[in-house]
Design a protein around this motif. Structure first.
Motif, PDB file in Angstrom:
ATOM      1  N   LYS A 190       0.829  -1.198   0.000  1.00  0.00           N
ATOM      2  CA  LYS A 190       0.000   0.000   0.000  1.00  0.00           C
ATOM      3  C   LYS A 190       0.867   1.252   0.000  1.00  0.00           C
ATOM      4  O   LYS A 190       2.058   1.186   0.263  1.00  0.00           O
ATOM      5  N   TRP A 191       0.250   2.379  -0.286  1.00  0.00           N
ATOM      6  CA  TRP A 191       0.941   3.660  -0.172  1.00  0.00           C
ATOM      7  C   TRP A 191       0.804   4.154   1.264  1.00  0.00           C
ATOM      8  O   TRP A 191      -0.162   3.840   1.955  1.00  0.00           O
ATOM      9  N   VAL A 192       1.807   4.945   1.685  1.00  0.00           N
ATOM     10  CA  VAL A 192       1.720   5.550   3.012  1.00  0.00           C
ATOM     11  C   VAL A 192       1.492   7.053   2.839  1.00  0.00           C
ATOM     12  O   VAL A 192       2.287   7.732   2.185  1.00  0.00           O
ATOM     13  N   ALA A 193       0.368   7.522   3.379  1.00  0.00           N
ATOM     14  CA  ALA A 193       0.070   8.952   3.315  1.00  0.00           C
ATOM     15  C   ALA A 193       0.277   9.547   4.700  1.00  0.00           C
ATOM     16  O   ALA A 193      -0.127   8.961   5.703  1.00  0.00           O
ATOM     17  N   GLY A 194       0.943  10.674   4.739  1.00  0.00           N
ATOM     18  CA  GLY A 194       1.138  11.374   6.002  1.00  0.00           C
ATOM     19  C   GLY A 194       0.215  12.581   6.055  1.00  0.00           C
ATOM     20  O   GLY A 194       0.091  13.306   5.073  1.00  0.00           O
ATOM     21  N   ILE A 195      -0.448  12.772   7.183  1.00  0.00           N
ATOM     22  CA  ILE A 195      -1.306  13.950   7.365  1.00  0.00           C
ATOM     23  C   ILE A 195      -0.476  15.006   8.094  1.00  0.00           C
ATOM     24  O   ILE A 195       0.019  14.763   9.196  1.00  0.00           O
ATOM     25  N   LYS A 196      -0.316  16.166   7.461  1.00  0.00           N
ATOM     26  CA  LYS A 196       0.527  17.218   8.034  1.00  0.00           C
ATOM     27  C   LYS A 196      -0.056  17.749   9.334  1.00  0.00           C
ATOM     28  O   LYS A 196      -1.270  17.808   9.509  1.00  0.00           O
ATOM     29  N   ASP A 197       0.854  18.169  10.203  1.00  0.00           N
ATOM     30  CA  ASP A 197       0.449  18.874  11.414  1.00  0.00           C
ATOM     31  C   ASP A 197       0.085  20.305  10.991  1.00  0.00           C
ATOM     32  O   ASP A 197       0.941  21.034  10.504  1.00  0.00           O
ATOM     33  N   PRO A 198      -1.185  20.714  11.163  1.00  0.00           N
ATOM     34  CA  PRO A 198      -1.607  22.034  10.654  1.00  0.00           C
ATOM     35  C   PRO A 198      -0.815  23.190  11.265  1.00  0.00           C
ATOM     36  O   PRO A 198      -0.620  24.211  10.615  1.00  0.00           O
ATOM     37  N   SER A 199      -0.329  23.025  12.496  1.00  0.00           N
ATOM     38  CA  SER A 199       0.385  24.141  13.113  1.00  0.00           C
ATOM     39  C   SER A 199       1.870  24.130  12.740  1.00  0.00           C
ATOM     40  O   SER A 199       2.571  25.103  12.957  1.00  0.00           O
ATOM     41  N   ASN A 200       2.356  23.035  12.189  1.00  0.00           N
ATOM     42  CA  ASN A 200       3.731  22.959  11.708  1.00  0.00           C
ATOM     43  C   ASN A 200       3.801  21.955  10.563  1.00  0.00           C
ATOM     44  O   ASN A 200       4.123  20.789  10.763  1.00  0.00           O
ATOM     45  N   PRO A 201       3.474  22.415   9.337  1.00  0.00           N
ATOM     46  CA  PRO A 201       3.353  21.492   8.198  1.00  0.00           C
ATOM     47  C   PRO A 201       4.630  20.718   7.863  1.00  0.00           C
ATOM     48  O   PRO A 201       4.599  19.855   7.002  1.00  0.00           O
ATOM     49  N   ASP A 202       5.758  20.996   8.541  1.00  0.00           N
ATOM     50  CA  ASP A 202       6.952  20.174   8.361  1.00  0.00           C
ATOM     51  C   ASP A 202       6.790  18.822   9.052  1.00  0.00           C
ATOM     52  O   ASP A 202       7.464  17.861   8.721  1.00  0.00           O
ATOM     53  N   LEU A 203       5.920  18.785  10.051  1.00  0.00           N
ATOM     54  CA  LEU A 203       5.730  17.566  10.833  1.00  0.00           C
ATOM     55  C   LEU A 203       4.458  16.849  10.405  1.00  0.00           C
ATOM     56  O   LEU A 203       3.572  17.432   9.798  1.00  0.00           O
ATOM     57  N   LEU A 204       4.384  15.560  10.760  1.00  0.00           N
ATOM     58  CA  LEU A 204       3.187  14.780  10.449  1.00  0.00           C
ATOM     59  C   LEU A 204       2.417  14.500  11.734  1.00  0.00           C
ATOM     60  O   LEU A 204       3.006  14.182  12.756  1.00  0.00           O
ATOM     61  N   SER A 205       1.087  14.625  11.662  1.00  0.00           N
ATOM     62  CA  SER A 205       0.254  14.315  12.823  1.00  0.00           C
ATOM     63  C   SER A 205      -0.213  12.864  12.802  1.00  0.00           C
ATOM     64  O   SER A 205      -0.527  12.294  13.830  1.00  0.00           O
ATOM     65  N   ALA A 206      -0.310  12.293  11.603  1.00  0.00           N
ATOM     66  CA  ALA A 206      -0.800  10.917  11.485  1.00  0.00           C
ATOM     67  C   ALA A 206      -0.277  10.312  10.192  1.00  0.00           C
ATOM     68  O   ALA A 206       0.054  11.025   9.247  1.00  0.00           O
ATOM     69  N   LYS A 207      -0.165   8.993  10.199  1.00  0.00           N
ATOM     70  CA  LYS A 207       0.213   8.273   8.980  1.00  0.00           C
ATOM     71  C   LYS A 207      -0.821   7.203   8.730  1.00  0.00           C
ATOM     72  O   LYS A 207      -1.324   6.612   9.683  1.00  0.00           O
ATOM     73  N   LEU A 208      -1.151   6.949   7.469  1.00  0.00           N
ATOM     74  CA  LEU A 208      -2.065   5.843   7.207  1.00  0.00           C
ATOM     75  C   LEU A 208      -1.700   5.139   5.911  1.00  0.00           C
ATOM     76  O   LEU A 208      -1.154   5.741   5.000  1.00  0.00           O
TER      77      LEU A 208
END
Lengths: 340, 122
Positions: free
Chosen positions: A228-246
């Motif tokens: 599968k592909w891995v999508a990272g959901i950006k942290d809205p307050s710091n888009p360099d970081l990820l808040s979640a991966k799925l």
């Protein structure tokens, strides 16, 4: 005896080494990813990727199918420009309050889908908010940026709502009944077009492709190796970081957030997603991501859910089949719907 | 006594072998370092430049329309002649799933050679 032991150990070592080398070689045996970048559609960049290990010719042919469909929908749904030989949403908007306009069957389908989503989201995702959205759009594009006045917003709000749109399915015509009202499909257009392109590839039996149209991700099948592909959901307050991966395959994932397109006045950021109830940028969440098979549904729901509380949103998600959601709250908390 | 000595020798050989194996594993499986990453600049779908992220520098691109800066293994859009400067606001990137887009100038910066486990970010 000692020699033999040493020999045994050496043998084991050699076997282990071979195993390790083999394993690492297999790891290096990566899929050759092909990609194409499109700049001209839906005011965003679209990336087409192939993880199918296919030839350059096959990729070019598939990318052309996708681009042709995106271009068609881009023209049909454009509210700023008209094109020769066709009536599009710009034509429909310019004829608001006048005669019905004959349009392409596919455009009728977009509007009917929008109507359904307007009902499902209880009006939170409404394409008949052009009068209000254009005020925010102009404010965002001006230099310096400003906030639309309360008076202007209140006046514009008198000319919005899906009830002002008449769709004649039999005669393929559309009419806006209020001359001050207009259509804006920003919340659904690129998701709908992306879905149409993905379906065209699926019908041809294609797998291992991804269309990423400005954060509107649609996966077709799996990667060539079945993963599968891995999508990272950006942290809205710091888009360099990820808040979640799925991990995703064979589905769409669309994120609505206020951190990429925004209006900044006196140091404060305002998202480009406008809440119909307040006529102002919604601030319930940092971002909302919707995962479901259909990219058009994901796009429309992401906008609708961004404009409602977590409790209302969760109830809505639970009422739908095969729809999952991740909310990143303003304080960084990550909330997930039941099955994700 | 004799067998004890033998066992100790075997132990030593075994431990030494494992140590060698460990070292070999370390070398073979070492994750590729940041220095292997490259910033790839595309204009209108054509790659116009590649810069290793290990080399700090400022590069004027696209006929002076865009300027990127590379520093400490990261890249950012430092200056751009475009209406909204959305590309400048996107900040620093260093991972394979990240990109900087300047839509008005049809310029995209992506990262190659980074073994990121994430394919896309949203």
């Amino acid at each position: 005896m000692l020699k033999r032991t040493g020999f045994h150990i050496l043998s084991i070592l050699v076997i282990l080494l071979c195993a390790v080398l083999l394993a690492s070689c297999r790891k290096e045996d990566k899929i050759e990813v092909r990609s194409k970048t499109l700049y001209s559609y839906f005011d965003t960049v679209t990336f087409i990727y192939s993880y199918a290990n296919d030839s350059e010719e096959t990729f070019s042919a598939n990318a052309k199918i996708i681009e042709d469909i995106l271009r068609d929908y881009h023209k049909m749904l454009d509210i700023y420009n008209q094109y020769d030989g066709m009536n599009n949403l710009c034509t429909v908007n310019m004829n608001a309050g006048k005669d019905p306009i004959k349009v392409d069957r596919r455009l009728i389908d977009v509007l009917l889908f929008s109507k359904k989503l307007c009902e499902i989201t209880e009006g939170k995702m409404d394409i008949m908010m052009g009068s209000v959205l254009s005020l925010w759009h102009d404010a965002r594009l001006s230099d310096p940026q400003y906030l639309p006045s309360d008076e202007a917003l209140a006046e514009a709000s008198l000319h919005m709502g899906f009830g002002l749109l008449e769709i004649d399915e039999d005669n393929l015509t559309v009419r806006i009944t209020d001359p001050e009202a207009s259509i804006d499909v920003g919340a659904i257009g690129k998701g709908y077009a992306t879905e149409a392109a993905a379906k065209a590839l699926e019908e041809r039996g294609v797998s291992g492709y991804v269309i990423n149209s400005g954060g509107n991700l649609r996966c077709i099948g799996n990667k060539a190796d079945g993963s599968k592909w891995v999508a990272g959901i950006k942290d809205p307050s710091n888009p360099d970081l990820l808040s979640a991966k799925l991990q995703i395959s064979d589905c769409a994932c669309v994120t609505s957030g206020g951190y990429e397109r925004y209006l900044q006045v006196d140091g404060k950021r305002y998202s480009h997603l406008i809440d119909k109830a307040t006529l102002r940028p919604a601030s319930f969440h940092g971002s909302v991501s919707v995962i479901t098979h259909d990219s058009a549904l994901a796009d429309a729901l992401a906008t609708g859910l961004f404009c409602m509380s977590y409790e209302d949103g969760l109830a809505l998600v639970r009422s739908l089949d095969d729809v999952q959601c991740i909310w990143i709250e303003n304080d960084g908390t990550v909330r997930r719907s039941d099955e994700i | 006594m004799k067998s004890d000595k033998k066992t100790r020798l075997r132990d030593i050989i075994l431990i030494a072998s494992l140590a060698v194996l460990g070292l070999v594993l370390l070398v073979v499986m070492r994750p590729s370092s940041e220095s292997g990453s490259t910033a790839v600049v595309q204009v209108d779908g054509v790659v116009i430049a590649r810069y290793p992220l290990s080399e700090d520098g400022i590069h004027v691109l696209n006929g002076g329309l865009n300027t990127i800066e590379i520093k400490d293994g990261k890249v950012r859009m430092m200056e751009a002649h475009c209406p909204n400067h959305e590309c400048v606001h996107q900040g620093w990137i260093s991972r394979g799933h990240q990109s900087i887009v300047c839509l008005p100038n049809k310029l995209v910066v992506t990262i190659e050679g980074d073994n990121s486990v994430v394919d896309f970010t949203l």
